[in-house]
Write a protein that holds these residues in place. Structure first.
Motif, PDB file in Angstrom:
ATOM      1  N   LEU A 170       0.811  -1.224   0.000  1.00  0.00           N
ATOM      2  CA  LEU A 170       0.000   0.000   0.000  1.00  0.00           C
ATOM      3  C   LEU A 170       0.847   1.279   0.000  1.00  0.00           C
ATOM      4  N   SER A 171       2.076   1.203   0.501  1.00  0.00           N
ATOM      5  CA  SER A 171       2.864   2.405   0.783  1.00  0.00           C
ATOM      6  C   SER A 171       3.095   3.310  -0.430  1.00  0.00           C
ATOM      7  N   PRO A 172       3.496   2.783  -1.611  1.00  0.00           N
ATOM      8  CA  PRO A 172       3.714   3.689  -2.747  1.00  0.00           C
ATOM      9  C   PRO A 172       2.475   4.475  -3.142  1.00  0.00           C
ATOM     10  N   TYR A 173       1.319   3.846  -3.046  1.00  0.00           N
ATOM     11  CA  TYR A 173       0.074   4.492  -3.467  1.00  0.00           C
ATOM     12  C   TYR A 173      -0.406   5.507  -2.422  1.00  0.00           C
ATOM     13  N   ILE A 174      -0.195   5.198  -1.159  1.00  0.00           N
ATOM     14  CA  ILE A 174      -0.507   6.167  -0.109  1.00  0.00           C
ATOM     15  C   ILE A 174       0.365   7.407  -0.272  1.00  0.00           C
ATOM     16  N   PHE A 175       1.647   7.196  -0.569  1.00  0.00           N
ATOM     17  CA  PHE A 175       2.560   8.324  -0.751  1.00  0.00           C
ATOM     18  C   PHE A 175       2.150   9.184  -1.952  1.00  0.00           C
ATOM     19  N   ILE A 176       1.734   8.549  -3.041  1.00  0.00           N
ATOM     20  CA  ILE A 176       1.290   9.293  -4.221  1.00  0.00           C
ATOM     21  C   ILE A 176       0.101  10.191  -3.875  1.00  0.00           C
ATOM     22  N   LEU A 177      -0.867   9.641  -3.134  1.00  0.00           N
ATOM     23  CA  LEU A 177      -2.052  10.423  -2.774  1.00  0.00           C
ATOM     24  C   LEU A 177      -1.695  11.570  -1.837  1.00  0.00           C
ATOM     25  N   CYS A 178      -0.761  11.342  -0.919  1.00  0.00           N
ATOM     26  CA  CYS A 178      -0.351  12.413  -0.009  1.00  0.00           C
ATOM     27  C   CYS A 178       0.391  13.522  -0.753  1.00  0.00           C
ATOM     28  N   MET A 179       1.145  13.160  -1.786  1.00  0.00           N
ATOM     29  CA  MET A 179       1.874  14.163  -2.562  1.00  0.00           C
ATOM     30  C   MET A 179       0.944  15.048  -3.383  1.00  0.00           C
ATOM     31  N   GLU A 180      -0.325  14.663  -3.489  1.00  0.00           N
ATOM     32  CA  GLU A 180      -1.283  15.513  -4.189  1.00  0.00           C
ATOM     33  C   GLU A 180      -1.500  16.841  -3.457  1.00  0.00           C
ATOM     34  N   VAL A 181      -1.265  16.853  -2.154  1.00  0.00           N
ATOM     35  CA  VAL A 181      -1.346  18.115  -1.409  1.00  0.00           C
ATOM     36  C   VAL A 181      -0.253  19.067  -1.892  1.00  0.00           C
ATOM     37  N   PHE A 182       0.957  18.543  -2.034  1.00  0.00           N
ATOM     38  CA  PHE A 182       2.073  19.334  -2.547  1.00  0.00           C
ATOM     39  C   PHE A 182       1.791  19.809  -3.969  1.00  0.00           C
ATOM     40  N   SER A 183       1.237  18.908  -4.782  1.00  0.00           N
ATOM     41  CA  SER A 183       0.886  19.261  -6.158  1.00  0.00           C
ATOM     42  C   SER A 183      -0.132  20.393  -6.198  1.00  0.00           C
ATOM     43  N   SER A 184      -1.134  20.310  -5.323  1.00  0.00           N
ATOM     44  CA  SER A 184      -2.166  21.345  -5.292  1.00  0.00           C
ATOM     45  C   SER A 184      -1.582  22.707  -4.906  1.00  0.00           C
ATOM     46  N   LEU A 185      -0.690  22.710  -3.912  1.00  0.00           N
ATOM     47  CA  LEU A 185      -0.067  23.968  -3.488  1.00  0.00           C
ATOM     48  C   LEU A 185       0.759  24.586  -4.612  1.00  0.00           C
ATOM     49  N   LEU A 186       1.524  23.755  -5.317  1.00  0.00           N
ATOM     50  CA  LEU A 186       2.369  24.266  -6.400  1.00  0.00           C
ATOM     51  C   LEU A 186       1.534  24.731  -7.587  1.00  0.00           C
ATOM     52  N   CYS A 187       0.485  23.984  -7.922  1.00  0.00           N
ATOM     53  CA  CYS A 187      -0.355  24.365  -9.056  1.00  0.00           C
ATOM     54  C   CYS A 187      -1.094  25.671  -8.779  1.00  0.00           C
ATOM     55  N   GLN A 188      -1.574  25.855  -7.557  1.00  0.00           N
ATOM     56  CA  GLN A 188      -2.225  27.117  -7.199  1.00  0.00           C
ATOM     57  C   GLN A 188      -1.260  28.282  -7.331  1.00  0.00           C
ATOM     58  N   GLU A 189      -0.017  28.062  -6.910  1.00  0.00           N
ATOM     59  CA  GLU A 189       0.985  29.127  -6.991  1.00  0.00           C
ATOM     60  C   GLU A 189       1.342  29.427  -8.441  1.00  0.00           C
ATOM     61  N   SER A 190       1.455  28.383  -9.272  1.00  0.00           N
ATOM     62  CA  SER A 190       1.835  28.600 -10.674  1.00  0.00           C
ATOM     63  C   SER A 190       0.740  29.317 -11.453  1.00  0.00           C
ATOM     64  N   ASN A 191      -0.516  29.197 -11.004  1.00  0.00           N
ATOM     65  CA  ASN A 191      -1.623  29.866 -11.695  1.00  0.00           C
ATOM     66  C   ASN A 191      -1.729  31.347 -11.350  1.00  0.00           C
ATOM     67  N   ILE A 192      -0.995  31.780 -10.337  1.00  0.00           N
ATOM     68  CA  ILE A 192      -0.982  33.198  -9.981  1.00  0.00           C
ATOM     69  C   ILE A 192      -0.057  33.940 -10.948  1.00  0.00           C
ATOM     70  N   GLY A 193      -0.546  34.960 -11.565  1.00  0.00           N
ATOM     71  CA  GLY A 193       0.254  35.705 -12.527  1.00  0.00           C
ATOM     72  C   GLY A 193       1.481  36.334 -11.890  1.00  0.00           C
ATOM     73  N   GLY A 194       2.620  36.138 -12.514  1.00  0.00           N
ATOM     74  CA  GLY A 194       3.859  36.728 -12.023  1.00  0.00           C
ATOM     75  C   GLY A 194       4.484  36.027 -10.857  1.00  0.00           C
ATOM     76  N   SER A 195       3.999  34.840 -10.516  1.00  0.00           N
ATOM     77  CA  SER A 195       4.566  34.133  -9.369  1.00  0.00           C
ATOM     78  C   SER A 195       5.955  33.587  -9.672  1.00  0.00           C
ATOM     79  N   GLY A 196       6.211  33.258 -10.942  1.00  0.00           N
ATOM     80  CA  GLY A 196       7.515  32.729 -11.324  1.00  0.00           C
ATOM     81  C   GLY A 196       7.655  31.233 -11.127  1.00  0.00           C
ATOM     82  N   VAL A 197       6.604  30.578 -10.638  1.00  0.00           N
ATOM     83  CA  VAL A 197       6.639  29.133 -10.421  1.00  0.00           C
ATOM     84  C   VAL A 197       6.036  28.443 -11.633  1.00  0.00           C
ATOM     85  N   GLY A 198       6.763  27.488 -12.220  1.00  0.00           N
ATOM     86  CA  GLY A 198       6.284  26.771 -13.385  1.00  0.00           C
ATOM     87  C   GLY A 198       6.785  27.385 -14.680  1.00  0.00           C
TER      88      GLY A 198
END
Length: 243
Positions: A170-198
């Motif tokens: 189960l561990s690899p799949y649990i880790f993938i789902l938990c990393m979605e929090v990190f993905s969400s934070l980065l994607c929100q930041e990259s969608n902000i104009g002029g953030s420089g992320v992405g």
């Protein structure tokens, strides 16, 4: 009826989820604990239960996991992210003008060991898993116990309070789902104009804020102080949640 099933499952898992830890030396004359590799295989009965849960969950990962994650997901391969990385590096080399870009490599040290159980449970709930399924998953994770093999004999009884096991299916799949929090934070930041992320590979393409290779991650951002502060705030927030 469901409560009785969960109670029965919990009693079974407590019995079959006890594992022995053996320290295997990594060097000829070990003198520090870091010179040993802990090995803790799961019992066959538990692995059978875990693989049944994995087979139920695996088809859903393609919808739940962001496209920037490629490991352990059906229909994706880690080589896709390798090819994307090569293309992004080529774009960095072709960039002209005052704007410069940089990739930042993150090595998530002991990622499995530091996952907080409350964080895992919250992630599963936010992703829409049924409460019964979440209970099964948390029981597989939290009913783990260990004994250390010293001089060929089991010693002690350890009950962890966080983390998931390397050898657990189960561990690899649990880790993938938990990393979605990190993905969400980065994607929100990259969608902000002029953030420089992405970064975009072409003007009409979507931004690629990061690429994940199992427990290694590549971030792409502009080289300016404001972007660095934004990334640091995201990492601090995620590290606090993750443990």
């Amino acid at each position: 009826m469901s409560g009785q099933l969960l109670t029965a499952l919990g009693k079974i898992l407590k019995e079959i989820n006890h594992t022995f830890i053996t320290l295997i030396p990594k060097v000829g004359n070990p003198s520090y604990i870091a010179h040993f590799r802990p090995i803790s295989p799961c019992l066959i009965v538990y692995k059978t239960i875990a693989k049944i849960l994995v087979n139920r969950m695996r088809p859903l990962l393609n919808k739940l996991a962001s496209p920037y994650q490629s490991a352990f997901i059906q229909g994706r391969t880690i080589h896709d992210n390798i090819l994307l990385t090569h293309e992004i590096m080529r774009k960095f080399n072709r960039c002209t003008g005052k704007t410069s870009w940089i990739p930042i490599k993150l090595d998530i040290e002991k990622a499995y060991d530091r996952l907080e159980w409350d964080f895992i449970k919250k992630c599963l709930q936010e992703l829409g898993f049924h409460s019964r399924w979440v209970s099964w998953m948390m029981e597989c994770i939290s009913f783990v116990s260990y004994s250390l093999i010293v001089n060929d004999e089991p010693n002690g009884f350890l009950h962890p309070s966080r983390g998931i096991r390397q050898v657990d299916p189960l561990s690899p799949y649990i880790f993938i789902l938990c990393m979605e929090v990190f993905s969400s934070l980065l994607c929100q930041e990259s969608n902000i104009g002029g953030s420089g992320v992405g970064i975009k590979l072409c003007p009409k393409s979507v931004k690629i804020p990061y690429l994940l290779f199992a427990d290694n991650c590549l971030l792409f951002c502009k080289t300016n102080q404001q972007t660095c502060y934004r990334l640091k705030a995201i990492l601090d927030c995620f590290c606090t949640l993750l443990g």
